[in-house]
Design a protein around this motif. Structure first.
Motif, PDB file in Angstrom:
ATOM      1  N   UNK A   3       0.862  -1.272   0.508  1.00  0.00           N
ATOM      2  CA  UNK A   3       0.306   0.057  -0.140  1.00  0.00           C
ATOM      3  C   UNK A   3       0.494   1.046  -0.411  1.00  0.00           C
ATOM      4  N   UNK A   4       2.119   1.480   0.998  1.00  0.00           N
ATOM      5  CA  UNK A   4       2.717   2.278   1.118  1.00  0.00           C
ATOM      6  C   UNK A   4       3.138   2.446  -0.783  1.00  0.00           C
ATOM      7  N   UNK A   5       3.472   2.108  -0.456  1.00  0.00           N
ATOM      8  CA  UNK A   5       4.555   1.660  -2.540  1.00  0.00           C
ATOM      9  C   UNK A   5       3.365   2.602  -3.558  1.00  0.00           C
ATOM     10  N   UNK A   6       2.918   1.658  -3.392  1.00  0.00           N
ATOM     11  CA  UNK A   6       1.052   2.359  -4.490  1.00  0.00           C
ATOM     12  C   UNK A   6       0.833   3.813  -4.752  1.00  0.00           C
ATOM     13  N   UNK A   7       0.629   3.940  -3.346  1.00  0.00           N
ATOM     14  CA  UNK A   7       0.251   5.865  -2.894  1.00  0.00           C
ATOM     15  C   UNK A   7       1.687   6.575  -3.171  1.00  0.00           C
ATOM     16  N   UNK A  66       9.927   5.211 -14.854  1.00  0.00           N
ATOM     17  CA  UNK A  66      10.603   4.053 -14.179  1.00  0.00           C
ATOM     18  C   UNK A  66      10.997   3.971 -12.808  1.00  0.00           C
ATOM     19  N   UNK A  67      11.144   4.711 -12.405  1.00  0.00           N
ATOM     20  CA  UNK A  67      11.838   4.647 -11.521  1.00  0.00           C
ATOM     21  C   UNK A  67      11.383   5.205 -10.244  1.00  0.00           C
ATOM     22  N   UNK A  68      11.856   4.995  -9.088  1.00  0.00           N
ATOM     23  CA  UNK A  68      11.361   5.427  -7.443  1.00  0.00           C
ATOM     24  C   UNK A  68      10.012   3.797  -7.567  1.00  0.00           C
ATOM     25  N   UNK A  69       9.222   4.457  -7.206  1.00  0.00           N
ATOM     26  CA  UNK A  69       7.932   3.753  -6.432  1.00  0.00           C
ATOM     27  C   UNK A  69       6.850   3.223  -7.967  1.00  0.00           C
ATOM     28  N   UNK A  70       7.268   4.435  -8.484  1.00  0.00           N
ATOM     29  CA  UNK A  70       6.630   3.937  -9.958  1.00  0.00           C
ATOM     30  C   UNK A  70       7.340   2.805 -10.340  1.00  0.00           C
ATOM     31  N   UNK A  71       8.801   2.035 -10.116  1.00  0.00           N
ATOM     32  CA  UNK A  71       9.238   1.630 -11.346  1.00  0.00           C
ATOM     33  C   UNK A  71       8.844  -0.066 -10.879  1.00  0.00           C
ATOM     34  N   UNK A  72       7.807  -0.482  -9.633  1.00  0.00           N
ATOM     35  CA  UNK A  72       6.856  -1.389  -9.370  1.00  0.00           C
ATOM     36  C   UNK A  72       5.757  -1.142  -9.381  1.00  0.00           C
ATOM     37  N   UNK A  73       5.345  -0.140  -9.901  1.00  0.00           N
ATOM     38  CA  UNK A  73       4.067   0.221  -9.400  1.00  0.00           C
ATOM     39  C   UNK A  73       3.160  -0.899 -10.036  1.00  0.00           C
ATOM     40  N   UNK A  74       3.061  -1.992 -11.334  1.00  0.00           N
ATOM     41  CA  UNK A  74       2.879  -2.877 -11.634  1.00  0.00           C
ATOM     42  C   UNK A  74       2.996  -4.313 -11.062  1.00  0.00           C
ATOM     43  N   UNK A  75       3.782  -4.933 -10.300  1.00  0.00           N
ATOM     44  CA  UNK A  75       3.802  -5.498  -9.473  1.00  0.00           C
ATOM     45  C   UNK A  75       3.005  -5.069  -7.868  1.00  0.00           C
ATOM     46  N   UNK A  76       3.241  -3.714  -7.910  1.00  0.00           N
ATOM     47  CA  UNK A  76       2.830  -3.496  -6.085  1.00  0.00           C
ATOM     48  C   UNK A  76       1.291  -3.144  -6.870  1.00  0.00           C
ATOM     49  N   UNK A  77       0.366  -3.159  -7.396  1.00  0.00           N
ATOM     50  CA  UNK A  77      -0.729  -2.472  -7.974  1.00  0.00           C
ATOM     51  C   UNK A  77      -1.732  -4.329  -8.048  1.00  0.00           C
ATOM     52  N   UNK A  97       3.539   5.817  -5.836  1.00  0.00           N
ATOM     53  CA  UNK A  97       3.424   5.672  -6.962  1.00  0.00           C
ATOM     54  C   UNK A  97       2.590   6.901  -7.484  1.00  0.00           C
ATOM     55  N   UNK A  98       1.359   6.878  -6.988  1.00  0.00           N
ATOM     56  CA  UNK A  98       0.624   8.121  -7.000  1.00  0.00           C
ATOM     57  C   UNK A  98       0.787   9.035  -6.785  1.00  0.00           C
ATOM     58  N   UNK A  99       1.397   9.369  -5.645  1.00  0.00           N
ATOM     59  CA  UNK A  99       1.584  10.843  -5.804  1.00  0.00           C
ATOM     60  C   UNK A  99       3.348  11.108  -6.720  1.00  0.00           C
ATOM     61  N   UNK A 100       3.929  10.244  -6.623  1.00  0.00           N
ATOM     62  CA  UNK A 100       5.098  10.425  -7.692  1.00  0.00           C
ATOM     63  C   UNK A 100       4.521  10.183  -9.255  1.00  0.00           C
ATOM     64  N   UNK A 101       3.078  10.208 -10.379  1.00  0.00           N
ATOM     65  CA  UNK A 101       2.757  10.401 -10.930  1.00  0.00           C
ATOM     66  C   UNK A 101       2.274  12.396 -11.096  1.00  0.00           C
TER      67      UNK A 101
END
Length: 182
Positions: free
Chosen positions: A35-39, A67-78, A41-45
């Motif tokens: 959940x924190x990683x998804x949040x 492709x970097x930071x939290x957004x880099x692993x967004x696919x896996x996390x969501x 990523x959302x903030x990064x977007x």
């Protein structure tokens, strides 16, 4: 000849199903880990959208940011969050949110690529629309998360985003007062 190919395919399909019970699937981490990683990523977007407001946005840098930071692993996390939602009975909606988010990000990436190549048909307005779709899909996906887990995830994401040089001022005003006395 056609029959052989079909029967060969059928045997392969049966063998694949047979092997499934011998292949161990990795167990998901607790929902709290995703959940924190998804949040974030959302903030990064969302931050990416602000970058597009610059007079001359760096489109290649924006692509890199996806492709970097939290957004880099967004696919896996969501997908992990969607799996938990599925286990909780919200699988159809969560899966749809994941698909919608990934499609929007792929389209955004395509628009950024075209813009970085100076193609005139890539409009910032279209990019912002795709960002909006992705952010809304993430909001919808996060609504499937139990409130206590979501609250903890937001707190962790907020703590991560606090600039390190500002921590004492924000977290403890008494320390600031003591520093001013000394």
């Amino acid at each position: 000849m056609i029959r052989r190919m079909n029967s060969g395919f059928h045997c392969d399909a049966i063998a694949g199903g047979f092997m499934d019970k011998y292949v161990k699937k990795k167990r998901l981490d607790p929902l709290e880990a995703y959940v924190p990683a998804v949040i974030l990523s959302q903030l990064q977007i969302k931050d990416l959208e602000k970058t597009l407001d610059d007079e001359k946005p760096e489109f290649a840098a924006c692509r890199s940011l996806l492709r970097s930071g939290p957004a880099g692993s967004l696919r896996i996390n969501i997908r992990a969050v969607a799996q938990y939602a599925s286990d909780g009975g919200n699988g159809k909606a969560a899966s749809s949110d994941v698909d919608q988010c990934l499609r929007a990000l792929e389209e955004l990436d395509s628009l950024l690529l075209r813009a970085s190549r100076n193609e005139s048909d890539a409009l910032v307005k279209s990019m912002k629309a795709e960002i909006g779709i992705a952010v809304d899909a993430l909001d919808s996906l996060l609504q499937t998360v139990p409130q206590d887990v979501l609250d903890k995830g937001k707190a962790a994401a907020d703590a991560y985003r606090i600039p390190r040089d500002m921590e004492p001022e924000i977290l403890d005003p008494e320390i600031k007062q003591l520093e001013s006395i000394l």
